[in-house]
Motif scaffolding. Structure first.
Motif, PDB file in Angstrom:
ATOM      1  N   TYR A 138       6.702   7.625 -19.837  1.00 48.04           N
ATOM      2  CA  TYR A 138       7.011   7.921 -18.437  1.00 48.04           C
ATOM      3  C   TYR A 138       7.904   6.829 -17.860  1.00 48.04           C
ATOM      4  O   TYR A 138       7.937   5.700 -18.363  1.00 48.04           O
ATOM      5  CB  TYR A 138       5.731   8.027 -17.606  1.00 48.04           C
ATOM      6  CG  TYR A 138       4.876   9.212 -17.980  1.00 48.04           C
ATOM      7  CD1 TYR A 138       4.982  10.419 -17.288  1.00 48.04           C
ATOM      8  CD2 TYR A 138       3.959   9.137 -19.027  1.00 48.04           C
ATOM      9  CE1 TYR A 138       4.206  11.505 -17.626  1.00 48.04           C
ATOM     10  CE2 TYR A 138       3.173  10.225 -19.378  1.00 48.04           C
ATOM     11  CZ  TYR A 138       3.307  11.402 -18.673  1.00 48.04           C
ATOM     12  OH  TYR A 138       2.540  12.487 -19.012  1.00 48.04           O
ATOM     13  N   VAL A 139       8.612   7.164 -16.808  1.00 50.88           N
ATOM     14  CA  VAL A 139       9.460   6.196 -16.111  1.00 50.88           C
ATOM     15  C   VAL A 139       9.144   6.234 -14.632  1.00 50.88           C
ATOM     16  O   VAL A 139       8.657   7.248 -14.107  1.00 50.88           O
ATOM     17  CB  VAL A 139      10.966   6.491 -16.324  1.00 50.88           C
ATOM     18  CG1 VAL A 139      11.345   6.341 -17.781  1.00 50.88           C
ATOM     19  CG2 VAL A 139      11.325   7.889 -15.814  1.00 50.88           C
ATOM     20  N   LEU A 140       9.413   5.131 -13.964  1.00 53.70           N
ATOM     21  CA  LEU A 140       9.242   5.053 -12.514  1.00 53.70           C
ATOM     22  C   LEU A 140      10.580   5.389 -11.857  1.00 53.70           C
ATOM     23  O   LEU A 140      11.560   4.669 -12.049  1.00 53.70           O
ATOM     24  CB  LEU A 140       8.785   3.658 -12.103  1.00 53.70           C
ATOM     25  CG  LEU A 140       7.448   3.193 -12.674  1.00 53.70           C
ATOM     26  CD1 LEU A 140       7.147   1.765 -12.212  1.00 53.70           C
ATOM     27  CD2 LEU A 140       6.316   4.130 -12.253  1.00 53.70           C
ATOM     28  N   PRO A 141      10.657   6.472 -11.082  1.00 55.33           N
ATOM     29  CA  PRO A 141      11.927   6.852 -10.461  1.00 55.33           C
ATOM     30  C   PRO A 141      12.423   5.795  -9.476  1.00 55.33           C
ATOM     31  O   PRO A 141      11.634   5.063  -8.865  1.00 55.33           O
ATOM     32  CB  PRO A 141      11.587   8.156  -9.728  1.00 55.33           C
ATOM     33  CG  PRO A 141      10.345   8.662 -10.388  1.00 55.33           C
ATOM     34  CD  PRO A 141       9.587   7.445 -10.814  1.00 55.33           C
ATOM     35  N   ALA A 142      13.733   5.737  -9.325  1.00 49.59           N
ATOM     36  CA  ALA A 142      14.329   4.853  -8.325  1.00 49.59           C
ATOM     37  C   ALA A 142      13.953   5.332  -6.932  1.00 49.59           C
ATOM     38  O   ALA A 142      13.632   6.507  -6.728  1.00 49.59           O
ATOM     39  CB  ALA A 142      15.841   4.830  -8.488  1.00 49.59           C
ATOM     40  N   TYR A 143      13.989   4.427  -5.975  1.00 53.18           N
ATOM     41  CA  TYR A 143      13.656   4.785  -4.599  1.00 53.18           C
ATOM     42  C   TYR A 143      14.458   3.922  -3.642  1.00 53.18           C
ATOM     43  O   TYR A 143      15.031   2.895  -4.026  1.00 53.18           O
ATOM     44  CB  TYR A 143      12.155   4.618  -4.329  1.00 53.18           C
ATOM     45  CG  TYR A 143      11.671   3.185  -4.353  1.00 53.18           C
ATOM     46  CD1 TYR A 143      11.624   2.423  -3.187  1.00 53.18           C
ATOM     47  CD2 TYR A 143      11.273   2.577  -5.547  1.00 53.18           C
ATOM     48  CE1 TYR A 143      11.196   1.111  -3.198  1.00 53.18           C
ATOM     49  CE2 TYR A 143      10.841   1.268  -5.567  1.00 53.18           C
ATOM     50  CZ  TYR A 143      10.807   0.529  -4.392  1.00 53.18           C
ATOM     51  OH  TYR A 143      10.384  -0.772  -4.408  1.00 53.18           O
ATOM     52  N   SER A 144      14.512   4.327  -2.394  1.00 47.18           N
ATOM     53  CA  SER A 144      15.197   3.564  -1.359  1.00 47.18           C
ATOM     54  C   SER A 144      14.170   2.977  -0.401  1.00 47.18           C
ATOM     55  O   SER A 144      13.051   3.494  -0.280  1.00 47.18           O
ATOM     56  CB  SER A 144      16.189   4.455  -0.595  1.00 47.18           C
ATOM     57  OG  SER A 144      15.519   5.586  -0.055  1.00 47.18           O
TER      58      SER A 144
END
Length: 322
Positions: free
Chosen positions: A32-38
């Motif tokens: 799994y990966v942690l999605p980018a966020y703002s």
């Protein structure tokens, strides 16, 4: 929240972060990966037997290696903060949602960031981004006393120190007692961002009105939904699922989400208070009765979206894009 959208994570570290606060670093499990966020984004953290709780992301870097959240132990907690403080430990497995952001930084020449207590979490991420982009800002952080202040090493770092002002109520420096100089003169090129409890937000709104700021210059996020609701005024109405044409009656004591779930209509649901935005759904026809604190006044006026967990309908039928 749909199971397919959950991300399994491992608690990497837990650290004290000011009196009564702990910070958790979460890393994605294998595959799994942690999605980018703002900045301004939050996640749902799923707590065993209690369900989802929403926490703002405040990682120091956005490289995706880990997410950081900070949780205050709250006496008014519904059990979430108590469980995390007393039962979660490094190495534990938890599930989170992908980030959502209903509190983004709008475009502006200058920013005033005001945080009340644990409301520092989304604003810290904003401040660090603004500093990296060399955009003018001030960060005003309000706490009861200096011991309760979180993230002091990051706030005292060279990039933020000259922009940051910590205000302590025990030093007679609360927002109610003293208005920051920057708020005492309205500036049409400045956007005000705030996060904190209801009393803090109301005090800020009063100050901005006093000094003739425009309402649209304030973006804020509360800890709870304070929209006035009088159940005795509620009436039943129909909702129509656009993809099937099926209609369902919503009684005065039921929510739209409850009816849809009982009809096995696939929806996303999280806070059930109108504060997280996970259940926002497009409205094709009808007039919503907005009772959330996520949608902006402009979005409400358009009547093209609704929060299924708490809002209702002003029209006899509400057609939803489901």
């Amino acid at each position: 929240m749909k199971d397919a959208e959950l991300i399994p994570v491992t608690v990497k570290t837990i650290d004290e972060n000011g009196f009564g606060n702990i910070s958790l670093q979460l890393i994605a499990q294998q595959g799994y990966v942690l999605p980018a966020y703002s900045p301004g984004a939050h996640i749902d953290l799923f707590i065993p037997e209690l369900g989802p709780r929403q926490y703002s992301l405040c990682s120091e870097t956005g490289n995706g290696e880990h997410y950081e959240i900070c949780i205050k132990l709250s006496a008014a907690s519904s059990g979430g903060s108590h469980f995390i403080h007393h039962h979660v430990k490094p190495g534990d497995s938890l599930s989170i949602s992908a980030p959502r952001n209903h509190f983004p930084l709008p475009n502006a020449r200058r920013y005033l960031l005001l945080a009340g207590g644990i409301g520092i979490t989304p604003l810290l991420a904003m401040a660090e981004q603004l500093a990296s982009q060399h955009i003018e800002f001030e960060l005003h952080y309000y706490v009861s006393n200096h011991r309760q202040a979180a993230f002091l090493p990051r706030l005292n770092a060279p990039a933020l120190a000259k922009h940051t002002f910590v205000h302590c109520s025990d030093a007679n420096d609360s927002l109610r007692q003293k208005t920051p100089v920057s708020l005492c003169q309205a500036d049409k090129e400045t956007q005000v961002m705030a996060c904190g409890p209801e009393g803090f937000i109301q005090c800020l709104q009063d100050a901005m009105q006093k000094y003739q700021w425009q309402a649209e210059q304030l973006s804020f996020e509360r800890f709870s939904n304070t929209q006035p609701i009088n159940p005795s005024d509620d009436r039943g109405f129909y909702i129509e699922v656009n993809s099937t044409g099926k209609r369902y009656f919503v009684n005065p004591n039921q929510s739209i989400a409850e009816i849809l779930l009982s009809a096995r209509v696939d929806i996303t649901l999280s806070c059930e208070q109108g504060i997280c935005g996970s259940c926002i759904t497009e409205v094709i026809d009808g007039i919503p009765d907005h009772r959330d604190c996520v949608l902006t006044e402009e979005e409400r006026a358009e009547n093209t979206q609704i929060t299924l967990c708490c809002s209702r309908s002003k029209s006899p039928v509400l057609v939803l894009d489901l």
